[in-house]
Scaffold this motif. Sequence first.
Motif, PDB file in Angstrom:
ATOM      1  N   PRO A  56       0.824  -1.208   0.000  1.00 58.35           N
ATOM      2  CA  PRO A  56       0.000   0.000   0.000  1.00 58.35           C
ATOM      3  C   PRO A  56       0.858   1.258   0.000  1.00 58.35           C
ATOM      4  O   PRO A  56       1.976   1.254   0.528  1.00 58.35           O
ATOM      5  N   ARG A  57       0.339   2.314  -0.611  1.00 59.52           N
ATOM      6  CA  ARG A  57       1.056   3.589  -0.627  1.00 59.52           C
ATOM      7  C   ARG A  57       0.491   4.498   0.453  1.00 59.52           C
ATOM      8  O   ARG A  57      -0.716   4.536   0.698  1.00 59.52           O
ATOM      9  N   LEU A  58       1.377   5.223   1.065  1.00 66.59           N
ATOM     10  CA  LEU A  58       1.007   6.189   2.096  1.00 66.59           C
ATOM     11  C   LEU A  58       1.690   7.500   1.750  1.00 66.59           C
ATOM     12  O   LEU A  58       2.902   7.531   1.531  1.00 66.59           O
ATOM     13  N   LEU A  59       0.926   8.568   1.689  1.00 69.46           N
ATOM     14  CA  LEU A  59       1.522   9.885   1.472  1.00 69.46           C
ATOM     15  C   LEU A  59       1.913  10.470   2.814  1.00 69.46           C
ATOM     16  O   LEU A  59       1.068  10.636   3.692  1.00 69.46           O
ATOM     17  N   PHE A  60       3.202  10.748   2.981  1.00 68.25           N
ATOM     18  CA  PHE A  60       3.638  11.501   4.169  1.00 68.25           C
ATOM     19  C   PHE A  60       3.720  12.945   3.722  1.00 68.25           C
ATOM     20  O   PHE A  60       4.554  13.308   2.904  1.00 68.25           O
ATOM     21  N   ALA A  61       2.814  13.752   4.230  1.00 68.81           N
ATOM     22  CA  ALA A  61       2.633  15.125   3.742  1.00 68.81           C
ATOM     23  C   ALA A  61       3.735  16.035   4.288  1.00 68.81           C
ATOM     24  O   ALA A  61       3.518  16.821   5.219  1.00 68.81           O
ATOM     25  N   THR A  62       4.909  15.899   3.699  1.00 72.97           N
ATOM     26  CA  THR A  62       6.041  16.728   4.108  1.00 72.97           C
ATOM     27  C   THR A  62       6.975  16.921   2.926  1.00 72.97           C
ATOM     28  O   THR A  62       6.979  16.118   1.998  1.00 72.97           O
ATOM     29  N   THR A  63       7.752  17.993   2.952  1.00 76.41           N
ATOM     30  CA  THR A  63       8.854  18.159   2.006  1.00 76.41           C
ATOM     31  C   THR A  63      10.176  18.118   2.776  1.00 76.41           C
ATOM     32  O   THR A  63      11.237  18.327   2.215  1.00 76.41           O
ATOM     33  N   ASN A  64      10.085  17.868   4.105  1.00 77.48           N
ATOM     34  CA  ASN A  64      11.263  17.844   4.960  1.00 77.48           C
ATOM     35  C   ASN A  64      11.969  16.491   4.810  1.00 77.48           C
ATOM     36  O   ASN A  64      11.441  15.463   5.229  1.00 77.48           O
ATOM     37  N   ALA A  65      13.153  16.515   4.211  1.00 75.32           N
ATOM     38  CA  ALA A  65      13.880  15.270   3.936  1.00 75.32           C
ATOM     39  C   ALA A  65      14.239  14.532   5.214  1.00 75.32           C
ATOM     40  O   ALA A  65      14.241  13.298   5.260  1.00 75.32           O
ATOM     41  N   GLU A  94       7.883   8.346  19.191  1.00 77.79           N
ATOM     42  CA  GLU A  94       6.830   7.901  20.115  1.00 77.79           C
ATOM     43  C   GLU A  94       5.458   7.960  19.437  1.00 77.79           C
ATOM     44  O   GLU A  94       4.654   7.017  19.529  1.00 77.79           O
ATOM     45  N   ALA A  95       5.183   9.061  18.747  1.00 80.20           N
ATOM     46  CA  ALA A  95       3.890   9.198  18.060  1.00 80.20           C
ATOM     47  C   ALA A  95       3.754   8.123  16.989  1.00 80.20           C
ATOM     48  O   ALA A  95       2.687   7.525  16.822  1.00 80.20           O
ATOM     49  N   PHE A  96       4.837   7.855  16.277  1.00 85.07           N
ATOM     50  CA  PHE A  96       4.784   6.837  15.232  1.00 85.07           C
ATOM     51  C   PHE A  96       4.511   5.455  15.820  1.00 85.07           C
ATOM     52  O   PHE A  96       3.711   4.691  15.279  1.00 85.07           O
ATOM     53  N   ARG A  97       5.194   5.105  16.916  1.00 83.97           N
ATOM     54  CA  ARG A  97       4.972   3.785  17.512  1.00 83.97           C
ATOM     55  C   ARG A  97       3.513   3.618  17.919  1.00 83.97           C
ATOM     56  O   ARG A  97       2.931   2.545  17.776  1.00 83.97           O
ATOM     57  N   LYS A  98       2.914   4.694  18.410  1.00 82.86           N
ATOM     58  CA  LYS A  98       1.489   4.635  18.762  1.00 82.86           C
ATOM     59  C   LYS A  98       0.628   4.473  17.508  1.00 82.86           C
ATOM     60  O   LYS A  98      -0.453   3.891  17.551  1.00 82.86           O
ATOM     61  N   MET A  99       1.106   4.996  16.373  1.00 82.88           N
ATOM     62  CA  MET A  99       0.347   4.957  15.118  1.00 82.88           C
ATOM     63  C   MET A  99       0.613   3.670  14.328  1.00 82.88           C
ATOM     64  O   MET A  99      -0.098   3.360  13.380  1.00 82.88           O
ATOM     65  N   ARG A 100       1.611   2.920  14.730  1.00 85.60           N
ATOM     66  CA  ARG A 100       2.094   1.787  13.928  1.00 85.60           C
ATOM     67  C   ARG A 100       0.980   0.809  13.533  1.00 85.60           C
ATOM     68  O   ARG A 100       0.879   0.383  12.382  1.00 85.60           O
ATOM     69  N   ALA A 101       0.140   0.431  14.489  1.00 86.70           N
ATOM     70  CA  ALA A 101      -0.923  -0.538  14.197  1.00 86.70           C
ATOM     71  C   ALA A 101      -1.847  -0.020  13.101  1.00 86.70           C
ATOM     72  O   ALA A 101      -2.253  -0.770  12.200  1.00 86.70           O
ATOM     73  N   ALA A 102      -2.172   1.276  13.156  1.00 92.95           N
ATOM     74  CA  ALA A 102      -3.052   1.854  12.137  1.00 92.95           C
ATOM     75  C   ALA A 102      -2.369   1.843  10.769  1.00 92.95           C
ATOM     76  O   ALA A 102      -3.013   1.587   9.749  1.00 92.95           O
ATOM     77  N   LEU A 103      -1.057   2.081  10.734  1.00 91.38           N
ATOM     78  CA  LEU A 103      -0.329   2.065   9.466  1.00 91.38           C
ATOM     79  C   LEU A 103      -0.239   0.646   8.910  1.00 91.38           C
ATOM     80  O   LEU A 103      -0.389   0.424   7.714  1.00 91.38           O
ATOM     81  N   LEU A 104      -0.006  -0.324   9.785  1.00 89.41           N
ATOM     82  CA  LEU A 104       0.084  -1.702   9.324  1.00 89.41           C
ATOM     83  C   LEU A 104      -1.278  -2.217   8.856  1.00 89.41           C
ATOM     84  O   LEU A 104      -1.347  -3.095   8.011  1.00 89.41           O
TER      85      LEU A 104
END
Length: 198
Positions: free
Chosen positions: A3-12, A182-192
């Motif tokens: 699946p594709r996910l857009l990470f809405a950033t231009t910050n490398a 930390e925020a990502f780890r909390k979001m991980r299940a939703a992303l998977l």
Amino acid sequence: MTPRLLFATTNAGKLKELRQLVGDAVEVVSLKDLPPVPEPVEDGETFEANAEKKARAYAQATGLPALADDSGLCVDALGGRPGVHSARYAEGDDRARYEKLLGELSGLPEERRTASFRCALCLALPNGGVRIEVGRCEGRILTGPRGAHGFGYDPVFFIPALGKTMAELTSEEKSGISHRGEAFRKMRAALLSLQAGG
């Protein structure tokens, strides 16, 4: 199919962090990988409001699940500033911003230089579903920069528990302790669950 996910950033720097955190489960694309989309105005009073506004706008515009973050540095002695204005705190580059901060805190004793990095991460689905997670990292502002890694205020943000600034950490160490990690780890299940078509 991944699946594709857009990470809405231009910050490398942010993009690299997320790609390292998410691995191969999801294909992370950035705004630079897609045709131009109008940029929403970040006029929210909180990190959560700005992250949600961005994620919803990009999910609607692209038809992809969109992940957006808003993060910044909150300094206790400055009443929480620069806060949501962290990226626009001073004209110029990262160095200009942290030098302005050091100037504002000049002469302040160590115990009054407490601060936290905060991150709100919002996942918005094209069907209108939204999930928000937040992360926080406590530390202190030094009187001068240390370290060559990271970006933003990392060189002046000291983590007492590690005895290092954010800019002295490896990318693995940083994602283990950072507000965004930390925020990502909390979001991980939703992303998977995107992978499972959820």
